[in-house]
Design an enzyme around this catalytic site. Structure first.
Site, mmCIF file in Angstrom:
data_model
loop_
_atom_site.group_PDB
_atom_site.id
_atom_site.type_symbol
_atom_site.label_atom_id
_atom_site.label_comp_id
_atom_site.label_asym_id
_atom_site.label_seq_id
_atom_site.Cartn_x
_atom_site.Cartn_y
_atom_site.Cartn_z
ATOM 1 N N LYS A 56 71.898 53.380 7.970
ATOM 2 C CA LYS A 56 72.279 54.393 6.981
ATOM 3 C C LYS A 56 71.113 55.352 6.720
ATOM 4 O O LYS A 56 70.741 56.095 7.608
ATOM 5 C CB LYS A 56 72.779 53.688 5.717
ATOM 6 C CG LYS A 56 73.669 52.463 5.970
ATOM 7 C CD LYS A 56 75.054 52.817 6.498
ATOM 8 C CE LYS A 56 75.833 51.618 6.996
ATOM 9 N NZ LYS A 56 76.015 50.500 6.087
ATOM 10 N N ARG A 78 61.652 39.315 22.764
ATOM 11 C CA ARG A 78 62.366 38.711 21.625
ATOM 12 C C ARG A 78 61.377 38.362 20.510
ATOM 13 O O ARG A 78 61.682 38.452 19.327
ATOM 14 C CB ARG A 78 63.161 37.466 22.048
ATOM 15 C CG ARG A 78 63.947 36.934 20.893
ATOM 16 C CD ARG A 78 64.935 35.785 21.123
ATOM 17 N NE ARG A 78 64.981 35.182 22.416
ATOM 18 C CZ ARG A 78 64.158 34.200 22.819
ATOM 19 N NH1 ARG A 78 63.214 33.739 22.011
ATOM 20 N NH2 ARG A 78 64.277 33.702 24.020
ATOM 21 N N ASP A 82 69.802 43.957 -1.452
ATOM 22 C CA ASP A 82 70.248 44.868 -0.396
ATOM 23 C C ASP A 82 70.008 46.282 -0.929
ATOM 24 O O ASP A 82 70.686 46.738 -1.846
ATOM 25 C CB ASP A 82 71.735 44.621 -0.097
ATOM 26 C CG ASP A 82 72.250 45.516 1.034
ATOM 27 O OD1 ASP A 82 71.667 46.591 1.253
ATOM 28 O OD2 ASP A 82 73.250 45.132 1.676
ATOM 29 N N TYR A 128 78.873 44.337 -0.456
ATOM 30 C CA TYR A 128 79.324 44.986 0.786
ATOM 31 C C TYR A 128 80.258 44.028 1.545
ATOM 32 O O TYR A 128 79.943 42.845 1.698
ATOM 33 C CB TYR A 128 78.097 45.340 1.641
ATOM 34 C CG TYR A 128 78.433 45.896 2.999
ATOM 35 C CD1 TYR A 128 78.940 47.180 3.142
ATOM 36 C CD2 TYR A 128 78.248 45.129 4.151
ATOM 37 C CE1 TYR A 128 79.263 47.686 4.392
ATOM 38 C CE2 TYR A 128 78.565 45.626 5.402
ATOM 39 C CZ TYR A 128 79.070 46.913 5.517
ATOM 40 O OH TYR A 128 79.384 47.409 6.745
HETATM 41 C C1 LIG Z 1 76.383 49.095 6.231
HETATM 42 C C2 LIG Z 1 75.876 48.117 5.262
HETATM 43 C C3 LIG Z 1 75.487 46.832 5.659
HETATM 44 C C4 LIG Z 1 75.636 46.337 7.092
HETATM 45 O O1 LIG Z 1 74.817 46.996 7.972
HETATM 46 P P1 LIG Z 1 75.167 47.232 9.535
HETATM 47 O O2 LIG Z 1 73.983 47.976 9.994
HETATM 48 O O3 LIG Z 1 76.445 47.991 9.579
HETATM 49 O O4 LIG Z 1 75.300 45.867 10.118
HETATM 50 C C5 LIG Z 1 74.980 45.978 4.701
HETATM 51 N N1 LIG Z 1 74.883 46.354 3.406
HETATM 52 C C6 LIG Z 1 75.264 47.579 2.980
HETATM 53 C C7 LIG Z 1 75.128 47.927 1.546
HETATM 54 C C8 LIG Z 1 75.778 48.495 3.882
HETATM 55 O O5 LIG Z 1 76.171 49.696 3.454
#
Ligand SMILES: *Cc1c(COP(=O)(O)O)cnc(C)c1O
Length: 384
Positions: free
Chosen positions: A195, A45, A170, A97
């Protein structure tokens, strides 16, 4: 060394065996010689060698001080919000998001309130800062209408008002190949590594990179206390993905540009209403996109003149190469219908106000040959 070379060679071979692929240290604990005497690892952890390699890669990619890897993008969002306390205020991009919106909504229970504003208007954003503002949450480009906010301006001006304000970006939609928010003045950059970073639609993963030691120490403490860490195997998959990130993002951006111009050319014939693509000179934020981003990215959205869910549903279910699915940034092209998929839980008035029409369709361009992708869209849009 150029960044591309550095990334590949920062993944050192295993010192024990020479294995060129860094091992997956699938272990929860580590043997100690004497209480407290160990090789730098005591519990997974807290630290894991595979996860540490990923974190170092991300620090190089985002040019920050240090990084932390989490079990999902939203776990990293949650860790950042734990820097706040009762009565602190957040200013966030209105087009945020949906999952991040949900986390911010949960934090209302702990006395942390968020004001959502259109951060593409940078002066208006700064004018919303009050004495209780502790954090500014930007997402640029946004999902799915690709609005772009000026990271440099907002970071600089907010710190002139109060140097303790934390600016978070983000960077999921851009990826570190397209922009590096810390270099533009932000304090923390977060990614849903699910992503573009992982890039093969096979892992859920999140990473944050910070500007300085103070933020790192606080967030490391939060992560170790709450435990949303990325597993060794998912760390390894993310490392594997990142090695080809620059190749994928370049191809995806080039193909997206060709597809956007194709759709523009055939707008009348296909009955397309609006196309959202920051590479177009008539896109509302094209100037800042050109200044801030290296490429315009692999996402395109468009709406239809026949603005009904039924019409859009027919289109998204008739493509063959573009697979109908949520998520983005993978090798395979994806198509999605935000109003009934990713943004289903957004109240209708809020959804329409942020430009997500009933017929809006989002494309995530993959690494297939662009001619095949264009043919696929052509057959789908022509016969609806
Ligand atoms: C998918 C996404 C998230 C969340 O991420 P997860 O890996 O699905 O928890 C946060 N911000 C954006 C812009 C996203 O496309």
């Amino acid at each position: 060394m150029k960044k591309e070379t550095k990334i590949i060679h920062n993944i050192l071979p295993d010192s024990l065996t020479g294995a060129i692929s860094f091992p997956i240290y699938q272990t929860s604990t580590y043997v100690q010689k004497y209480p407290g005497v160990h090789k730098g690892f005591d519990y997974t952890r807290t630290n894991n060698p595979t996860r540490n390699v990923l974190e170092r890669l991300m620090t190089d990619l985002e040019e920050g001080y240090a990084s932390l890897a989490f079990s999902s993008g939203l776990a990293s969002v949650d860790a950042v919000l734990k820097l706040l306390s009762n009565k602190d205020e957040v200013i966030a991009v209105d087009d945020i998001y949906g999952g991040t919106f949900r986390v911010l909504d949960l934090y209302k229970n702990f006395g942390v309130n968020t004001t959502f504003i259109d951060t593409t208007n940078e002066k208006n954003t700064i004018s919303h800062i009050s004495k209780t503002t502790k954090l500014i949450w930007l997402e640029t480009p946004t999902n799915p209408t690709l609005k772009i906010s000026d990271i440099e301006y907002i970071s600089k001006k907010s710190k002139e008002i109060n140097e303790d304000i934390i600016v978070v970006v983000d960077n999921t939609f851009a990826s570190p190949i397209i922009q590096n928010p810390i270099k533009l003045g932000a304090d923390i950059v977060i990614h849903s590594a699910t992503k573009y970073l992982s890039g093969h639609s096979d892992v859920l993963s999140g990473v944050l990179t910070v500007k300085n030691k103070d933020l790192y120490d606080k967030l490391k403490y939060i992560q170790n206390s709450t435990g949303g860490v990325l597993s060794p195997i998912d760390s390894w998959l993310t490392i594997r993905g990142i090695q080809t990130l620059h190749l994928r993002v370049k191809t995806q951006s080039e193909s997206a540009s060709k597809i956007a111009y194709f759709l523009h050319e055939k707008k009348e014939q296909f009955g397309i209403d609006k196309i959202y693509y920051p590479g177009f000179s008539h896109h509302k934020n094209h100037l800042i996109a050109s200044k801030q981003q290296k490429y315009f990215g692999g996402i395109i959205s468009f709406s239809m003149k026949e603005d009904t869910e039924e019409h859009a549903k027919k289109i998204v279910s008739s493509t063959k190469l573009f697979k109908l699915a949520e998520s983005l940034g993978g090798t395979k092209s994806l198509i999605c219908h935000p109003s009934t998929m990713t943004h289903k839980s957004t109240p209708e008035s809020r959804r329409i106000a942020s430009g997500i029409q009933n017929s809006l369709i989002r494309l995530s361009v993959g690494i297939e040959h662009v001619d095949d992708l264009i043919k696929d869209l052509h057959q789908s849009l022509l016969f609806q």
